[in-house]
Structures are given as structure tokens and as C-alpha cells.
Design a protein around this motif. Structure first.
Motif, PDB file in Angstrom:
ATOM      1  N   TYR A 172       1.104 -40.400  -8.534  1.00 12.60           N
ATOM      2  CA  TYR A 172       1.558 -39.420  -9.525  1.00 12.60           C
ATOM      3  C   TYR A 172       0.917 -38.058  -9.295  1.00 12.60           C
ATOM      4  CZ  TYR A 172       2.752 -37.304 -14.034  1.00 12.60           C
ATOM      5  OH  TYR A 172       3.236 -36.475 -15.010  1.00 12.60           O
ATOM      6  N   TYR A 173      -0.385 -38.048  -9.165  1.00  7.18           N
ATOM      7  CA  TYR A 173      -1.117 -36.781  -9.052  1.00  7.18           C
ATOM      8  C   TYR A 173      -0.745 -36.044  -7.774  1.00  7.18           C
ATOM      9  CZ  TYR A 173      -4.865 -33.403  -8.412  1.00  7.18           C
ATOM     10  OH  TYR A 173      -5.569 -32.233  -8.214  1.00  7.18           O
ATOM     11  N   THR A 174      -0.505 -34.745  -7.924  1.00  9.20           N
ATOM     12  CA  THR A 174      -0.431 -33.804  -6.807  1.00  9.20           C
ATOM     13  C   THR A 174      -1.126 -32.528  -7.259  1.00  9.20           C
ATOM     14  OG1 THR A 174       1.634 -32.715  -7.481  1.00  9.20           O
ATOM     15  CG2 THR A 174       1.840 -34.710  -6.111  1.00  9.20           C
ATOM     16  N   PRO A 175      -1.559 -31.681  -6.355  1.00 12.60           N
ATOM     17  CA  PRO A 175      -2.136 -30.400  -6.770  1.00 12.60           C
ATOM     18  C   PRO A 175      -1.159 -29.577  -7.606  1.00 12.60           C
ATOM     19  CG  PRO A 175      -2.683 -30.838  -4.477  1.00 12.60           C
ATOM     20  CD  PRO A 175      -1.699 -31.895  -4.887  1.00 12.60           C
ATOM     21  N   GLU A 176       0.125 -29.679  -7.292  1.00 11.79           N
ATOM     22  CA  GLU A 176       1.115 -28.919  -8.049  1.00 11.79           C
ATOM     23  C   GLU A 176       1.241 -29.437  -9.479  1.00 11.79           C
ATOM     24  OE1 GLU A 176       1.653 -28.454  -3.783  1.00 11.79           O
ATOM     25  OE2 GLU A 176       1.542 -30.248  -5.029  1.00 11.79           O
ATOM     26  N   VAL A 177       1.242 -30.774  -9.637  1.00 16.86           N
ATOM     27  CA  VAL A 177       1.253 -31.361 -10.982  1.00 16.86           C
ATOM     28  C   VAL A 177      -0.009 -30.958 -11.742  1.00 16.86           C
ATOM     29  CG1 VAL A 177       1.051 -33.547 -12.240  1.00 16.86           C
ATOM     30  CG2 VAL A 177       2.780 -33.289 -10.457  1.00 16.86           C
ATOM     31  N   HIS A 178      -1.142 -30.986 -11.058  1.00 17.02           N
ATOM     32  CA  HIS A 178      -2.421 -30.582 -11.646  1.00 17.02           C
ATOM     33  C   HIS A 178      -2.329 -29.163 -12.207  1.00 17.02           C
ATOM     34  CE1 HIS A 178      -7.069 -30.177 -10.999  1.00 17.02           C
ATOM     35  NE2 HIS A 178      -6.652 -29.263 -11.851  1.00 17.02           N
ATOM     36  N   ALA A 179      -1.867 -28.233 -11.381  1.00 16.45           N
ATOM     37  CA  ALA A 179      -1.808 -26.834 -11.813  1.00 16.45           C
ATOM     38  C   ALA A 179      -0.882 -26.659 -13.013  1.00 16.45           C
ATOM     39  CB  ALA A 179      -1.340 -25.953 -10.644  1.00 16.45           C
ATOM     40  N   GLY A 180       0.215 -27.410 -13.039  1.00 19.78           N
ATOM     41  CA  GLY A 180       1.162 -27.269 -14.137  1.00 19.78           C
ATOM     42  C   GLY A 180       0.772 -28.015 -15.390  1.00 19.78           C
ATOM     43  N   ALA A 181      -0.164 -28.955 -15.280  1.00 16.91           N
ATOM     44  CA  ALA A 181      -0.510 -29.799 -16.421  1.00 16.91           C
ATOM     45  C   ALA A 181      -1.168 -29.026 -17.552  1.00 16.91           C
ATOM     46  CB  ALA A 181      -1.425 -30.939 -15.971  1.00 16.91           C
ATOM     47  N   PHE A 182      -1.744 -27.862 -17.244  1.00 19.30           N
ATOM     48  CA  PHE A 182      -2.401 -27.058 -18.276  1.00 19.30           C
ATOM     49  C   PHE A 182      -1.431 -26.119 -18.999  1.00 19.30           C
ATOM     50  CE2 PHE A 182      -6.113 -28.305 -15.752  1.00 19.30           C
ATOM     51  CZ  PHE A 182      -6.998 -28.654 -16.752  1.00 19.30           C
ATOM     52  N   ALA A 183      -0.177 -26.080 -18.552  1.00 26.30           N
ATOM     53  CA  ALA A 183       0.842 -25.281 -19.249  1.00 26.30           C
ATOM     54  C   ALA A 183       1.337 -26.099 -20.437  1.00 26.30           C
ATOM     55  CB  ALA A 183       1.992 -24.949 -18.300  1.00 26.30           C
ATOM     56  N   LEU A 184       1.003 -25.661 -21.633  1.00 30.51           N
ATOM     57  CA  LEU A 184       1.243 -26.458 -22.837  1.00 30.51           C
ATOM     58  C   LEU A 184       2.475 -25.980 -23.594  1.00 30.51           C
ATOM     59  CD1 LEU A 184      -2.437 -26.650 -24.148  1.00 30.51           C
ATOM     60  CD2 LEU A 184      -1.212 -28.338 -22.742  1.00 30.51           C
ATOM     61  N   PRO A 185       3.275 -26.901 -24.137  1.00 28.02           N
ATOM     62  CA  PRO A 185       4.408 -26.504 -24.976  1.00 28.02           C
ATOM     63  C   PRO A 185       3.922 -25.875 -26.283  1.00 28.02           C
ATOM     64  CG  PRO A 185       4.136 -28.884 -24.996  1.00 28.02           C
ATOM     65  CD  PRO A 185       3.202 -28.357 -23.959  1.00 28.02           C
ATOM     66  N   ARG A 186       4.809 -25.128 -26.893  1.00 28.70           N
ATOM     67  CA  ARG A 186       4.427 -24.360 -28.079  1.00 28.70           C
ATOM     68  C   ARG A 186       3.917 -25.250 -29.201  1.00 28.70           C
ATOM     69  NH1 ARG A 186       2.218 -20.050 -28.940  1.00 28.70           N
ATOM     70  NH2 ARG A 186       3.603 -19.156 -27.348  1.00 28.70           N
ATOM     71  N   TYR A 187       4.479 -26.440 -29.379  1.00 29.19           N
ATOM     72  CA  TYR A 187       4.034 -27.267 -30.514  1.00 29.19           C
ATOM     73  C   TYR A 187       2.590 -27.716 -30.352  1.00 29.19           C
ATOM     74  CZ  TYR A 187       4.973 -31.677 -27.914  1.00 29.19           C
ATOM     75  OH  TYR A 187       4.981 -32.712 -27.009  1.00 29.19           O
ATOM     76  N   ILE A 188       2.112 -27.877 -29.103  1.00 31.43           N
ATOM     77  CA  ILE A 188       0.708 -28.198 -28.901  1.00 31.43           C
ATOM     78  C   ILE A 188      -0.152 -26.961 -29.137  1.00 31.43           C
ATOM     79  CG2 ILE A 188      -1.026 -28.927 -27.220  1.00 31.43           C
ATOM     80  CD1 ILE A 188       0.978 -30.803 -26.005  1.00 31.43           C
ATOM     81  N   LEU A 189       0.295 -25.817 -28.654  1.00 30.00           N
ATOM     82  CA  LEU A 189      -0.445 -24.574 -28.903  1.00 30.00           C
ATOM     83  C   LEU A 189      -0.549 -24.305 -30.396  1.00 30.00           C
ATOM     84  CD1 LEU A 189       1.082 -22.294 -26.109  1.00 30.00           C
ATOM     85  CD2 LEU A 189      -1.186 -23.354 -26.147  1.00 30.00           C
ATOM     86  N   ASN A 190       0.508 -24.613 -31.140  1.00 27.85           N
ATOM     87  CA  ASN A 190       0.462 -24.425 -32.590  1.00 27.85           C
ATOM     88  C   ASN A 190      -0.565 -25.346 -33.235  1.00 27.85           C
ATOM     89  OD1 ASN A 190       2.437 -22.474 -32.489  1.00 27.85           O
ATOM     90  ND2 ASN A 190       4.107 -23.866 -33.053  1.00 27.85           N
TER      91      ASN A 190
END
Length: 282
Positions: A261-279
Motif C-alpha cells: 500500500y505505502y508509496t512515497p506518493e501516498v505518504h506525501a498525499g496522506a497529510f492533505a486533509l478533507p475539510r470535515y477533518i480540518l473543521n
């Protein structure tokens, strides 16, 4: 008639697993443990009625909880795992060649024993690795009293119910902070944010006074239904979370670790959070 295991983690909402065979069921000193063979997810373990792990998709959870913080750190030599009695997280941590010692603190010896017997592919020999040190005890007691420090601390706990509840409290996080080396990273499972938004907001409220850099990263694990799963992140340095894709690709390539599952690309994108989590955080 077919037998089904119905998980009722969330009020008014449940999922079911069709059971081919119950392999083990017992009330341990700490919790009710059952392991069964399912028709679609392979072998499944549940504690106190809540699904903990399945053979079919455990690699997603364990790879992300291990490799995101370890590759972000870059040179993790000493790692502490709280919980994780099935051995999957220990397996992934020990794939990193820099790791010299991985200490695992698990409260329930029976979980380790039964998983070694009935879910052997989870640990895949990790418990017998000479770099692994298994401590049977309470995680909060360990981080409160230990004089050892670690590059990375991982909390692979149950939900904040029963024995796992203390691993989501401020005293536990304070103990984690005292056990981290400078620049050390803490990561922990933090529930399915769409179904458990209070877990995200509570964790952030308790971690943010202790660490300069607090956030979450995510992964989609089919077993943990209701949306994407969140993992808490805490560090006193913002640098590791901001590791560039080029740096992650280089570290991953040099490690020669094989992932599903893990790739560096998945890693980098995993910290991009949807708005409902940011809220929930804000």
C-alpha cells in the motif's frame, strides 16, 4: 444457517462478517477476545465486540502507521510501540534497516499468544527478531516511568474504550513527550474521523499544548468502515512532516522495503486533509 459477527462500534450503524469457523474465543484478564475465519476477509480478530484486524487488509493500516513516521524521521534507531499485540506493526517497523531496537509494550499477553498461533502472518516472525523487546504491561505506566528515549513512538491501541481509553489522555501524551528524543515523532491510530469526529478534536486539543507540530494523516482501510481512518501526528519539529517527495523517494528506495500500500506518493498525499477533518481540528 450462516453465522455472522456483527460489530456495533457506532450507535445505529453496524457491519457484519460471515463466519466460516470460530477458531478461538475467551475472556482474558483484560477483554473478550475472539478470532474467527471469515468468508471474505480471511482470519479476523475482535476485542470486546469490535473488529481489530483482518488478514485481508491489515497491511494498509500497519504500513501507514509504521512507514509514514519512520520515513519522515529518516534515521529511526529506537522505536517504541504501545499496543499492537497482533505483531503487524512490529513486522513493518523491523523492515527498516536503521532500527536497532523496537520495544513493544502490550497489556495482554493472551493477545500476543493467540495472534502468534492463529494470525501468524501478521507478525511473520517479528516477535522472534533479536531487535524486538516485548514488555507485558500498561502503556501509560511505561511512558510515565521509563528512563529510555526513542526516535519514534507508535500507539497501536484499541478505540478509547476499555483498556485502550488511557492511551488517548493527556497524561499518556505527556509521557510520550518525555520519552521522545529531540526531533522524535509520535503517531497513533485515531479512529474513522467521519464517524468519530470527537476523537480527532479531542486528540488535537490534548496534543497541541505539548508539541509544536500536530496534525493527522489518513488511509482508507476497508475493515474500518465509515470513511477514511485518521492517524495522529505529533513532533516538536515541523521538518519531518514537510519532507519532500524527492526525499521520501530516496529514503524508500534506499530501504529496499517491499510494500503493498505505502508509496512515497501516498505518504506525501496522506497529510492533505478533507475539510470535515480540518473543521474538527479547528
Amino acid at each position: 444457517m450462516s453465522m455472522w459477527f456483527d460489530e456495533t462500534l457506532h450507535d445505529g450503524y453496524h457491519q457484519g462478517f460471515q463466519i466460516k469457523e470460530v477458531l478461538f474465543e475467551n475472556k482474558t484478564d483484560h477483554q473478550h477476545l475472539v478470532i474467527f475465519e471469515s468468508t471474505t476477509f480471511g482470519r479476523v480478530m475482535a476485542l470486546d465486540g469490535i473488529i481489530q484486524t483482518t488478514e485481508r487488509d491489515e497491511f494498509i493500516y500497519h504500513e501507514m502507521l509504521a512507514h509514514v513516521p519512520l520515513f519522515s524521521h529518516g534515521d529511526p534507531k529506537d522505536v517504541l510501540i504501545i499496543g499492537g499485540g497482533d505483531g503487524g506493526l512490529l513486522r513493518e517497523v523491523l523492515k527498516h534497516p536503521q532500527v536497532k531496537k523496537a520495544v513493544q509494550v502490550e497489556i495482554d499477553q493472551a493477545v500476543i499468544d493467540m495472534c502468534r498461533q492463529y494470525l501468524p502472518n501478521h507478525s511473520a516472525g517479528a516477535f522472534d527478531d533479536k531487535r524486538a523487546e516485548i514488555v507485558i504491561g500498561d502503556g501509560i505506566d511505561y511512558v510515565t516511568n521509563s528512563d529510555r528515549q526513542f526516535d519514534v513512538i507508535l500507539s497501536d491501541s484499541t478505540d478509547p474504550i476499555g483498556p485502550g481509553e488511557v492511551l488517548f489522555t493527556s497524561p499518556f501524551y505527556q509521557g510520550v513527550k518525555r520519552c521522545l528524543k529531540p526531533g522524535g515523532i509520535f503517531a497513533a491510530q485515531n479512529g474513522v474521523a467521519f464517524m468519530q469526529p470527537d476523537e480527532v478534536s479531542t486528540t488535537y486539543r490534548r496534543l497541541s499544548p505539548l508539541f509544536e507540530d500536530c496534525s493527522f494523516f489518513t488511509a482508507a482501510v476497508p475493515t474500518y468502515v465509515g470513511g477514511i481512518m485518521t492517524f495522529a501526528w505529533a513532533c516538536n519539529d515541523s521538518g519531518p512532516r514537510a519532507s519532500s517527495l524527492e526525499v521520501l523517494q530516496r529514503r524508500f528506495g534506499q530501504s529496499d522495503i517491499d510494500t503493498r500500500y505505502y508509496t512515497p506518493e501516498v505518504h506525501a498525499g496522506a497529510f492533505a486533509l478533507p475539510r470535515y477533518i480540518l473543521n474538527s481540528i479547528n
